[in-house]
Design a protein around this motif. Structure first.
Motif, PDB file in Angstrom:
ATOM      1  N   VAL A 166      50.665  44.009  33.286  1.00 48.13           N
ATOM      2  CA  VAL A 166      50.022  43.012  32.557  1.00 48.13           C
ATOM      3  C   VAL A 166      49.495  42.086  33.618  1.00 48.13           C
ATOM      4  CG1 VAL A 166      49.958  41.507  30.647  1.00 48.13           C
ATOM      5  CG2 VAL A 166      51.623  43.460  30.583  1.00 48.13           C
ATOM      6  N   LEU A 167      48.010  42.291  33.542  1.00 45.70           N
ATOM      7  CA  LEU A 167      47.248  40.970  34.318  1.00 45.70           C
ATOM      8  C   LEU A 167      46.745  39.968  33.397  1.00 45.70           C
ATOM      9  CD1 LEU A 167      44.977  43.612  36.495  1.00 45.70           C
ATOM     10  CD2 LEU A 167      47.339  42.642  37.126  1.00 45.70           C
ATOM     11  N   SER A 168      47.017  38.781  33.766  1.00 43.31           N
ATOM     12  CA  SER A 168      46.597  37.707  32.867  1.00 43.31           C
ATOM     13  C   SER A 168      45.900  36.679  33.885  1.00 43.31           C
ATOM     14  CB  SER A 168      47.490  37.219  31.933  1.00 43.31           C
ATOM     15  OG  SER A 168      48.655  36.472  32.768  1.00 43.31           O
ATOM     16  N   MET A 169      45.176  37.092  34.863  1.00 43.95           N
ATOM     17  CA  MET A 169      44.507  36.240  35.653  1.00 43.95           C
ATOM     18  C   MET A 169      43.061  35.681  34.928  1.00 43.95           C
ATOM     19  SD  MET A 169      45.435  38.049  39.238  1.00 43.95           S
ATOM     20  CE  MET A 169      44.333  39.467  38.751  1.00 43.95           C
ATOM     21  N   GLY A 170      42.816  34.661  34.416  1.00 41.37           N
ATOM     22  CA  GLY A 170      41.958  34.337  33.631  1.00 41.37           C
ATOM     23  C   GLY A 170      40.740  33.533  34.682  1.00 41.37           C
ATOM     24  N   GLU A 171      41.127  33.079  35.900  1.00 40.89           N
ATOM     25  CA  GLU A 171      40.074  32.201  36.601  1.00 40.89           C
ATOM     26  C   GLU A 171      39.359  33.102  37.423  1.00 40.89           C
ATOM     27  OE1 GLU A 171      43.797  33.032  39.160  1.00 40.89           O
ATOM     28  OE2 GLU A 171      43.519  32.462  37.064  1.00 40.89           O
ATOM     29  N   SER A 172      39.742  34.321  37.783  1.00 36.66           N
ATOM     30  CA  SER A 172      38.779  35.099  38.749  1.00 36.66           C
ATOM     31  C   SER A 172      38.633  36.633  38.250  1.00 36.66           C
ATOM     32  CB  SER A 172      39.227  34.973  39.968  1.00 36.66           C
ATOM     33  OG  SER A 172      38.525  35.699  40.981  1.00 36.66           O
ATOM     34  N   PHE A 173      37.514  37.042  37.717  1.00 36.65           N
ATOM     35  CA  PHE A 173      37.331  38.016  37.404  1.00 36.65           C
ATOM     36  C   PHE A 173      37.189  39.153  38.263  1.00 36.65           C
ATOM     37  CE2 PHE A 173      34.470  41.916  35.811  1.00 36.65           C
ATOM     38  CZ  PHE A 173      35.523  42.271  34.682  1.00 36.65           C
ATOM     39  N   GLU A 174      36.679  38.618  39.446  1.00 33.83           N
ATOM     40  CA  GLU A 174      36.641  39.677  40.728  1.00 33.83           C
ATOM     41  C   GLU A 174      38.110  39.848  41.288  1.00 33.83           C
ATOM     42  OE1 GLU A 174      35.038  39.395  45.326  1.00 33.83           O
ATOM     43  OE2 GLU A 174      34.612  37.774  43.974  1.00 33.83           O
ATOM     44  N   ASP A 175      39.062  38.863  41.206  1.00 36.87           N
ATOM     45  CA  ASP A 175      40.380  39.051  41.583  1.00 36.87           C
ATOM     46  C   ASP A 175      40.884  40.164  40.611  1.00 36.87           C
ATOM     47  OD1 ASP A 175      39.928  37.535  43.632  1.00 36.87           O
ATOM     48  OD2 ASP A 175      41.317  36.038  42.790  1.00 36.87           O
ATOM     49  N   ASN A 176      40.565  40.029  39.252  1.00 34.92           N
ATOM     50  CA  ASN A 176      41.191  40.982  38.156  1.00 34.92           C
ATOM     51  C   ASN A 176      40.727  42.567  38.464  1.00 34.92           C
ATOM     52  OD1 ASN A 176      42.376  41.939  36.033  1.00 34.92           O
ATOM     53  ND2 ASN A 176      41.373  40.188  34.870  1.00 34.92           N
ATOM     54  N   ILE A 177      39.200  42.643  38.807  1.00 36.12           N
ATOM     55  CA  ILE A 177      38.975  43.895  39.363  1.00 36.12           C
ATOM     56  C   ILE A 177      39.501  44.689  40.507  1.00 36.12           C
ATOM     57  CG2 ILE A 177      36.771  45.093  40.059  1.00 36.12           C
ATOM     58  CD1 ILE A 177      36.796  44.677  36.989  1.00 36.12           C
ATOM     59  N   VAL A 178      39.733  43.796  41.612  1.00 34.28           N
ATOM     60  CA  VAL A 178      40.407  44.068  42.621  1.00 34.28           C
ATOM     61  C   VAL A 178      41.714  44.556  42.513  1.00 34.28           C
ATOM     62  CG1 VAL A 178      40.762  43.565  45.260  1.00 34.28           C
ATOM     63  CG2 VAL A 178      38.726  42.839  44.313  1.00 34.28           C
ATOM     64  N   THR A 179      42.504  43.860  41.658  1.00 34.92           N
ATOM     65  CA  THR A 179      43.851  44.023  41.345  1.00 34.92           C
ATOM     66  C   THR A 179      43.948  45.449  40.811  1.00 34.92           C
ATOM     67  OG1 THR A 179      44.499  41.816  41.306  1.00 34.92           O
ATOM     68  CG2 THR A 179      45.929  43.082  40.356  1.00 34.92           C
ATOM     69  N   VAL A 180      42.996  45.466  39.712  1.00 35.86           N
ATOM     70  CA  VAL A 180      43.118  46.862  39.043  1.00 35.86           C
ATOM     71  C   VAL A 180      43.034  48.011  39.917  1.00 35.86           C
ATOM     72  CG1 VAL A 180      42.043  48.063  37.184  1.00 35.86           C
ATOM     73  CG2 VAL A 180      42.676  45.775  36.749  1.00 35.86           C
ATOM     74  N   GLY A 181      41.865  47.941  40.800  1.00 36.13           N
ATOM     75  CA  GLY A 181      41.765  48.785  41.604  1.00 36.13           C
ATOM     76  C   GLY A 181      42.920  49.248  42.754  1.00 36.13           C
ATOM     77  N   ILE A 182      43.673  48.247  42.968  1.00 39.15           N
ATOM     78  CA  ILE A 182      44.727  48.379  43.888  1.00 39.15           C
ATOM     79  C   ILE A 182      45.778  49.215  43.274  1.00 39.15           C
ATOM     80  CG2 ILE A 182      46.916  47.300  44.969  1.00 39.15           C
ATOM     81  CD1 ILE A 182      44.766  44.913  45.632  1.00 39.15           C
ATOM     82  N   LEU A 183      46.073  48.623  41.817  1.00 37.38           N
ATOM     83  CA  LEU A 183      47.201  49.258  40.925  1.00 37.38           C
ATOM     84  C   LEU A 183      46.577  50.837  40.809  1.00 37.38           C
ATOM     85  CD1 LEU A 183      47.536  46.317  38.511  1.00 37.38           C
ATOM     86  CD2 LEU A 183      49.256  47.122  40.122  1.00 37.38           C
ATOM     87  N   THR A 184      45.668  50.825  40.537  1.00 36.53           N
ATOM     88  CA  THR A 184      45.074  52.518  40.242  1.00 36.53           C
ATOM     89  C   THR A 184      45.343  53.249  41.587  1.00 36.53           C
ATOM     90  OG1 THR A 184      43.241  51.749  38.821  1.00 36.53           O
ATOM     91  CG2 THR A 184      43.219  54.007  39.569  1.00 36.53           C
ATOM     92  N   ARG A 185      45.129  52.883  42.650  1.00 39.61           N
ATOM     93  CA  ARG A 185      45.488  53.346  43.947  1.00 39.61           C
ATOM     94  C   ARG A 185      46.864  53.706  44.066  1.00 39.61           C
ATOM     95  NH1 ARG A 185      44.306  49.914  48.748  1.00 39.61           N
ATOM     96  NH2 ARG A 185      46.291  49.371  48.458  1.00 39.61           N
ATOM     97  N   ILE A 186      47.597  52.745  43.563  1.00 39.46           N
ATOM     98  CA  ILE A 186      49.266  52.924  43.600  1.00 39.46           C
ATOM     99  C   ILE A 186      49.599  54.108  42.736  1.00 39.46           C
ATOM    100  CG2 ILE A 186      51.549  51.836  43.121  1.00 39.46           C
ATOM    101  CD1 ILE A 186      50.208  49.092  43.992  1.00 39.46           C
ATOM    102  N   GLY A 187      49.169  54.344  41.515  1.00 38.38           N
ATOM    103  CA  GLY A 187      49.213  55.600  40.662  1.00 38.38           C
ATOM    104  C   GLY A 187      49.662  54.972  39.250  1.00 38.38           C
ATOM    105  N   VAL A 188      49.449  53.447  39.229  1.00 35.10           N
ATOM    106  CA  VAL A 188      50.155  52.846  37.848  1.00 35.10           C
ATOM    107  C   VAL A 188      49.280  53.291  36.462  1.00 35.10           C
ATOM    108  CG1 VAL A 188      50.331  50.886  36.562  1.00 35.10           C
ATOM    109  CG2 VAL A 188      50.626  50.663  38.903  1.00 35.10           C
ATOM    110  N   LYS A 189      49.968  54.029  35.795  1.00 31.05           N
ATOM    111  CA  LYS A 189      49.502  54.707  34.490  1.00 31.05           C
ATOM    112  C   LYS A 189      49.068  53.881  33.280  1.00 31.05           C
ATOM    113  CE  LYS A 189      52.173  58.777  35.762  1.00 31.05           C
ATOM    114  NZ  LYS A 189      52.851  58.174  36.911  1.00 31.05           N
TER     115      LYS A 189
END
Length: 229
Positions: free
Chosen positions: A73-96
């Motif tokens: 669960v991502l709840s980082m409200g202050e930076s949408f860019e950080d949110n997108i980057v984190t989603v990309g990393i999690l996707t690379r890790i294989g989180v479903k």
């Protein structure tokens, strides 16, 4: 780290902390990640066993604490860019399964296009819930449990008194799914409610001091309130 499924919460604002403390109450296996040292220290003092101070955009570090089977669960409200980057990393890790918080409609639209993401819009959901409570003052509880479906509690309509849930057949007639029954009772300190009865309540003869718990959409909520049965 355990190889079993766990919850990973990234970002500890008010929304993230509410999720964290609720999961803790249910003894869920939980990792909390936040880049703020003071927040991390406070959560450790509050008894969370595994809290990490970490910038989630650091992929090398993040992958040490997250596995593909985790629920994140991502709840980082202050930076949408950080949110997108984190989603990309999690996707690379294989989180479903990645739940990610949006604060603007355009953010929601972008996040919905990303793989394995489920977008949360807590401000909008809370605003809608408050509006419904203002409209339906007679309801004790209104919680949206899935899109367009609400869990509600209200006093038994006068037209229901003296009948059972089975006799009323409201589920088939009106789309109302009654899931439980409570009863007002009074002690020395005033009015209280009994515990929810979820088994066998269908055969109980309804009285004026009963409270119904039911699932309904907005249209049927309005019908329930107007006693149009």
């Amino acid at each position: 780290m355990s190889k079993t499924q766990k919850y990973v919460l990234i970002g500890m604002g008010a929304f993230g902390q509410e999720i964290a403390y609720t999961l803790k109450e249910y003894n869920a296996e939980l990792i909390i990640i936040d880049k703020n040292a003071d927040t991390v220290a406070q959560l450790k003092r509050d008894g969370f066993p595994f809290v990490v101070q970490l910038d989630s955009t650091d992929g090398f570090s993040l992958e040490k604490f997250v596995s593909p089977d985790d629920i994140v669960v991502l709840s980082m409200g202050e930076s949408f860019e950080d949110n997108i980057v984190t989603v990309g990393i999690l996707t690379r890790i294989g989180v479903k399964k990645i739940y990610t918080r949006a604060t603007r409609i355009i953010h929601e639209e972008i996040l919905n296009q990303m793989k394995n993401t489920i977008t949360l819009f807590p401000e909008r959901e809370e605003g809608k819930r408050v509006a419904l409570k203002l409209l339906y003052k007679e309801f004790y509880l209104i919680e949206e449990i899935s899109p367009g479906i609400f869990l509600c509690e209200m006093d038994v309509p006068e037209s229901f008194v003296g009948q059972t849930i089975i006799e009323l057949d409201v589920r088939n007639k009106y789309g109302i799914n009654i899931i439980g029954l409570k009863k007002h009772s009074e002690d020395n300190e005033g009015l209280i409610s009994s515990e929810m009865q979820v088994i066998g309540f269908e055969k109980v003869i309804l009285e004026k001091n009963h409270i119904l718990a039911f699932l309904a959409n907005e249209k049927n909520m309005a019908q329930m309130l107007k006693h149009k049965f």
